[in-house]
Motif scaffolding. Structure first.
Motif, PDB file in Angstrom:
ATOM      1  N   ASP A 139       6.302   4.330  -2.900  1.00 57.77           N
ATOM      2  CA  ASP A 139       6.300   5.648  -2.256  1.00 57.77           C
ATOM      3  C   ASP A 139       5.514   6.598  -3.159  1.00 57.77           C
ATOM      4  OD1 ASP A 139       6.781   8.131  -1.146  1.00 57.77           O
ATOM      5  OD2 ASP A 139       8.917   7.762  -0.786  1.00 57.77           O
ATOM      6  N   THR A 140       4.356   7.048  -2.701  1.00 61.13           N
ATOM      7  CA  THR A 140       3.491   7.870  -3.560  1.00 61.13           C
ATOM      8  C   THR A 140       4.091   9.237  -3.863  1.00 61.13           C
ATOM      9  OG1 THR A 140       2.235   8.785  -1.683  1.00 61.13           O
ATOM     10  CG2 THR A 140       1.450   6.712  -2.652  1.00 61.13           C
TER      11      THR A 140
ATOM     12  N   PRO B 159      -2.551   8.226  -8.321  1.00 60.21           N
ATOM     13  CA  PRO B 159      -2.996   6.958  -7.739  1.00 60.21           C
ATOM     14  C   PRO B 159      -2.768   5.757  -8.663  1.00 60.21           C
ATOM     15  CG  PRO B 159      -4.877   8.164  -8.592  1.00 60.21           C
ATOM     16  CD  PRO B 159      -3.692   9.083  -8.730  1.00 60.21           C
ATOM     17  N   VAL B 160      -2.883   4.562  -8.077  1.00 56.02           N
ATOM     18  CA  VAL B 160      -2.808   3.328  -8.851  1.00 56.02           C
ATOM     19  C   VAL B 160      -4.188   3.106  -9.465  1.00 56.02           C
ATOM     20  CG1 VAL B 160      -2.408   0.848  -8.777  1.00 56.02           C
ATOM     21  CG2 VAL B 160      -1.066   2.377  -7.308  1.00 56.02           C
TER      22      VAL B 160
ATOM     23  N   LYS C 272      -2.578   6.468   4.930  1.00 49.77           N
ATOM     24  CA  LYS C 272      -3.877   5.803   4.858  1.00 49.77           C
ATOM     25  C   LYS C 272      -4.265   5.623   3.400  1.00 49.77           C
ATOM     26  CE  LYS C 272      -5.537   7.826   9.209  1.00 49.77           C
ATOM     27  NZ  LYS C 272      -6.591   8.659   9.849  1.00 49.77           N
ATOM     28  N   ALA C 273      -4.479   4.382   2.997  1.00 49.30           N
ATOM     29  CA  ALA C 273      -4.791   4.074   1.600  1.00 49.30           C
ATOM     30  C   ALA C 273      -6.255   3.663   1.451  1.00 49.30           C
ATOM     31  CB  ALA C 273      -3.888   2.951   1.094  1.00 49.30           C
TER      32      ALA C 273
ATOM     33  N   ASP D 199      -6.858  10.722   2.393  1.00 53.76           N
ATOM     34  CA  ASP D 199      -6.822  12.108   2.881  1.00 53.76           C
ATOM     35  C   ASP D 199      -5.926  13.030   2.054  1.00 53.76           C
ATOM     36  OD1 ASP D 199      -4.351  11.087   3.572  1.00 53.76           O
ATOM     37  OD2 ASP D 199      -4.701  11.115   5.731  1.00 53.76           O
ATOM     38  N   GLY D 200      -5.442  12.540   0.907  1.00 51.51           N
ATOM     39  CA  GLY D 200      -4.586  13.369   0.063  1.00 51.51           C
ATOM     40  C   GLY D 200      -3.139  13.426   0.518  1.00 51.51           C
ATOM     41  N   LYS D 201      -2.815  12.746   1.600  1.00 50.30           N
ATOM     42  CA  LYS D 201      -1.446  12.758   2.117  1.00 50.30           C
ATOM     43  C   LYS D 201      -0.647  11.595   1.530  1.00 50.30           C
ATOM     44  CE  LYS D 201      -2.732  15.000   6.461  1.00 50.30           C
ATOM     45  NZ  LYS D 201      -2.742  14.891   7.951  1.00 50.30           N
TER      46      LYS D 201
END
Length: 292
Positions: A21-22, A28-29, A46-47, A78-80
């Motif tokens: 869960d980001t 980011p990874v 969306k990744a 998209d930064g989400k």
């Protein structure tokens, strides 16, 4: 700056599962690689999954394969927020289940050499029963129930050979795949040594010595294993490591060139532009503009 290599405990944990869960975990990874194969299934969001320099936009319900030793990273397109499930496993622990079927290690190596598809759409993922398999594996890992390891392996085998059937349907000649990959000539293990020495003036002859092989023999086996020369591999890994500095630090190009083993800043810039089509400065600015 830590090494790109991520160590896995194959002896004690040959299979790892997780829900990422980001909004709750570090993201980011960053670019990294390991000897395990890794499957990623996007649950929500969306990744942007980059694998060996190629970006794949993986949306909700879609699935992607990350081969062993492939450098990969995961960001948001998209930064989400993103929610995704993962399966990591040591292919060497999945031996032939029959006399005719190649080992999982052999299949992955063969499919990679044939540039087979690794990103599957939501409809294809549904056909592969990805959601059911991923969630079942995560559940099995969370609960130490009788037969857990057998069920985990069964579900992963189910997914792997579902993928192989799709590859065969799209033209993969599975009869051309060797039945066994036991003879790896020490080449896979030497990659960890190379990664740890990227900031040094390492020579291919010294690496061949580490494998107790002649230069010519090592060169042949290395190309068979990775599809490129050892010199090309070293430069490729240096570029990946340089990208990490460019994305996640404000260090100047001279410092980055020193830390990634290039002879000087000019050599670094030339090599980077040849590999990526952009100068390091252009790459850094483009990623900042895109928010990547």
């Amino acid at each position: 700056m830590s090494s790109l290599f991520e160590k896995q405990d194959s002896l004690n944990s040959p299979i790892e599962t997780f829900i990422f869960d980001t909004e709750k975990m570090s993201f980011p990874v960053k670019p990294h690689w390991h000897y395990f194969a890794e499957f990623i299934y996007v649950i929500n969001g969306k990744a942007a999954v980059t694998c060996d320099g190629i970006q794949y936009d993986v949306s909700e319900g879609e699935f992607i394969i990350l081969y062993p030793s492939a450098v990969h990273s995961i960001m948001s397109t998209d930064g989400k927020p993103i929610l995704f499930a993962g399966l990591k496993f040591d292919p060497a622990k999945f031996q032939n289940s029959s006399s005719y079927a190649p080992s999982v290690t052999a299949v992955f190596r063969y499919a990679r050499s044939k540039d087979m598809k690794i990103h599957f759409s939501s409809s294809e993922s549904e056909e592969l029963n990805c959601r059911e398999i991923f969630f079942d594996c995560v559940k099995e890992t969370e609960h130490y129930l009788y037969g857990r390891d057998i069920i985990l392996r069964a579900q992963i085998y189910r997914l792997i050979f579902g993928i192989v059937r799709k590859w065969i349907a799209s033209g993969l000649d599975i009869n051309g795949c060797p039945a066994s990959s036991a003879d790896v000539f020490g080449i896979e293990n030497i990659a960890e040594y190379i990664d740890s020495c990227l900031d040094e003036n390492i020579r291919v002859t010294d690496i061949a010595d580490k494998c107790h092989m002649s230069y010519s023999g090592f060169a042949v086996k290395f190309r068979e294993q990775y599809g490129m020369s050892c010199k090309e591999y070293i430069e490729r890994m240096r570029i990946f490591k340089a990208e990490e500095y460019l994305l996640f630090t404000d260090h100047d190009l001279t410092f980055i060139s020193q830390q990634t083993g290039f002879s000087d800043c000019s050599h670094f810039i030339r090599s980077f532009k040849r590999q990526r089509g952009l100068t390091p400065k252009q790459f850094r600015m483009s990623k900042k503009r895109s928010g990547g």
